[in-house]
Design an enzyme around this catalytic site. Structure first.
Site, mmCIF file in Angstrom:
data_model
loop_
_atom_site.group_PDB
_atom_site.id
_atom_site.type_symbol
_atom_site.label_atom_id
_atom_site.label_comp_id
_atom_site.label_asym_id
_atom_site.label_seq_id
_atom_site.Cartn_x
_atom_site.Cartn_y
_atom_site.Cartn_z
ATOM 1 N N CYS A 28 0.838 -1.209 0.000
ATOM 2 C CA CYS A 28 0.000 0.000 0.000
ATOM 3 C C CYS A 28 0.870 1.256 0.000
ATOM 4 O O CYS A 28 1.528 1.558 0.996
ATOM 5 C CB CYS A 28 -0.911 -0.039 1.224
ATOM 6 S SG CYS A 28 -1.788 1.492 1.576
ATOM 7 N N CYS A 31 0.046 3.849 2.679
ATOM 8 C CA CYS A 31 0.529 3.382 3.988
ATOM 9 C C CYS A 31 1.993 3.746 4.169
ATOM 10 O O CYS A 31 2.400 4.194 5.248
ATOM 11 C CB CYS A 31 0.365 1.861 4.109
ATOM 12 S SG CYS A 31 -1.337 1.283 4.010
#
Length: 108
Positions: A28, A31
Site C-alpha cells: 500500500c 501506507c
C-alpha cells in the site's frame, strides 16, 4: 518504535492506556507515505500513547473484526475499547495536525 500486533498479542497490547493502531499493507503506497507521519507523532508523544501496526495481509481476521475495508486505517483504543476510526491518508501537513488533534482529545 511501533509494536507489531498479531492475533496472539492484540488484547494484551490494546488493553490499557491510549493506543493508535495502524492497519496497513506492505503493498500500500499511501501506507508507506503515512509511516513518517506516524513516526513523527510517536517521537512527539513519547510514552503518552502506544503506536502499533497490524499487517492486514497477515492478520485478516483482525481487519475484518474492525470492519477495515480500506487502508491505511487507524483506530484509537482507550483501555481496550475502540473509540475512533480514521481512514485514508492525505499527503499534506494538516493531516499530521489532524491526527495530533485526535490523539490529544483522548489524552486530556
Amino acid at each position: 518504535m511501533a509494536v507489531t500486533i498479531t492475533d496472539q498479542n492484540f488484547t494484551e497490547e490494546t488493553a490499557s492506556g491510549l493506543v493508535l493502531l495502524d492497519f496497513w499493507g506492505d503493498w500500500c503506497q499511501p501506507c508507506k507515505m503515512l509511516d513518517p507521519v506516524l513516526a513523527q507523532l510517536e517521537d512527539q508523544f513519547g510514552n503518552q500513547i502506544k503506536f502499533a501496526k497490524v499487517d492486514v495481509g497477515q492478520y485478516r481476521e483482525l481487519a475484518e473484526q474492525f470492519g477495515i475495508q480500506n487502508i491505511p486505517t487507524q483506530i484509537l483504543f482507550v483501555n481496550g475499547q475502540a473509540k475512533e476510526k480514521i481512514t485514508g491518508y492525505r499527503p499534506f501537513k494538516p493531516f499530521e495536525d489532524y491526527l495530533r488533534q485526535k490523539i490529544n482529545q483522548y489524552l486530556n
